[in-house]
Write a protein that holds these residues in place. Sequence first.
Motif, PDB file in Angstrom:
ATOM      1  N   GLY A 146       0.801  -1.217   0.000  1.00  9.60           N
ATOM      2  CA  GLY A 146       0.000   0.000   0.000  1.00  9.60           C
ATOM      3  C   GLY A 146       0.833   1.266   0.000  1.00  9.60           C
ATOM      4  N   ALA A 186       1.919   4.945   1.984  1.00 12.27           N
ATOM      5  CA  ALA A 186       2.164   5.419   3.345  1.00 12.27           C
ATOM      6  C   ALA A 186       3.101   6.608   3.272  1.00 12.27           C
ATOM      7  CB  ALA A 186       2.782   4.316   4.210  1.00 12.27           C
ATOM      8  N   THR A 222      -3.494  10.491   5.553  1.00 11.67           N
ATOM      9  CA  THR A 222      -2.759  11.315   4.590  1.00 11.67           C
ATOM     10  C   THR A 222      -3.640  12.370   3.921  1.00 11.67           C
ATOM     11  OG1 THR A 222      -3.204   9.803   2.743  1.00 11.67           O
ATOM     12  CG2 THR A 222      -1.236   9.368   4.082  1.00 11.67           C
ATOM     13  N   GLU A 223      -4.954  12.328   4.162  1.00  6.80           N
ATOM     14  CA  GLU A 223      -5.859  13.170   3.386  1.00  6.80           C
ATOM     15  C   GLU A 223      -5.646  14.660   3.599  1.00  6.80           C
ATOM     16  OE1 GLU A 223      -9.864  11.999   4.157  1.00  6.80           O
ATOM     17  OE2 GLU A 223      -9.700  10.135   3.000  1.00  6.80           O
ATOM     18  N   ASP A 269      -0.773   6.360   7.242  1.00  2.00           N
ATOM     19  CA  ASP A 269      -1.300   5.836   5.988  1.00  2.00           C
ATOM     20  C   ASP A 269      -2.814   6.014   5.988  1.00  2.00           C
ATOM     21  OD1 ASP A 269      -2.148   3.915   7.767  1.00  2.00           O
ATOM     22  OD2 ASP A 269      -1.022   2.264   6.875  1.00  2.00           O
ATOM     23  N   GLY A 270      -3.490   5.401   5.043  1.00  2.71           N
ATOM     24  CA  GLY A 270      -4.941   5.495   4.978  1.00  2.71           C
ATOM     25  C   GLY A 270      -5.425   6.939   4.940  1.00  2.71           C
ATOM     26  N   ARG A 271      -6.522   7.203   5.622  1.00  2.00           N
ATOM     27  CA  ARG A 271      -7.104   8.547   5.618  1.00  2.00           C
ATOM     28  C   ARG A 271      -6.249   9.565   6.360  1.00  2.00           C
ATOM     29  NH1 ARG A 271     -13.127   9.441   6.941  1.00  2.00           N
ATOM     30  NH2 ARG A 271     -12.519  11.394   5.931  1.00  2.00           N
TER      31      ARG A 271
END
Length: 217
Positions: A150, A152, A174-175, A170-172
Amino acid sequence: MDLADRPVVSPTAWEQARQDLLVREKEATRAADALAAARRRMPMVRLEKDYVVAGADGPVRLVDVFEGRSQLVAYKFMWHDPEQPCEGCSLFVDQLGHPAHLNARDVTRVVISSGPLAETLPYRERMGWTVPWYSSAGSDLDADLGLGDGFALNVFLRDGDDVYRTYMVDGRGTEKLGSVWSFLDLTPFGRQESWEDAPDGTPQTEPYTWWRRHDEY
């Protein structure tokens, strides 16, 4: 567009609603500041290997990816299909601003893709990106950091030739990243401004005094 559920009010009522929301927004800002302060106090882990990644000019030691600075923000651009590079990673890199302001705070920002340079560099050129770009293909770096396949974002600190991992998101998570401030808030030294709650010995200056136009640093 259906506006039926959006009330229309007087300017006075609108200003009151804005002030009510502002209370909650300021609470969120203070909470984010407290999280950044806790992040600056996280323990670190020393990288035991002298990792080498591929750069446009050949192999590069991870310690040299810092470009002489103490802190490194490295986004892992996941790479599965060269015909369909990740849209989300592409959107993220599209948001990266001028690096001079981060550089002025002793931070280097790079992309380290899991794809081979022969595939990823042409895509970087196609997209018009100038961010320093490397490949971790053939390296143990991603596996040792537990990154899997993934995306990150990792933050590292350098002390001489020793490299420490200080943070990962990682995931949200980073939004909301993209601005200078958002990246600085992830680093072990933070914004380095005197108002910040930071560990003793963290370099700090008065707010605003370090700001320059990006061609004047």
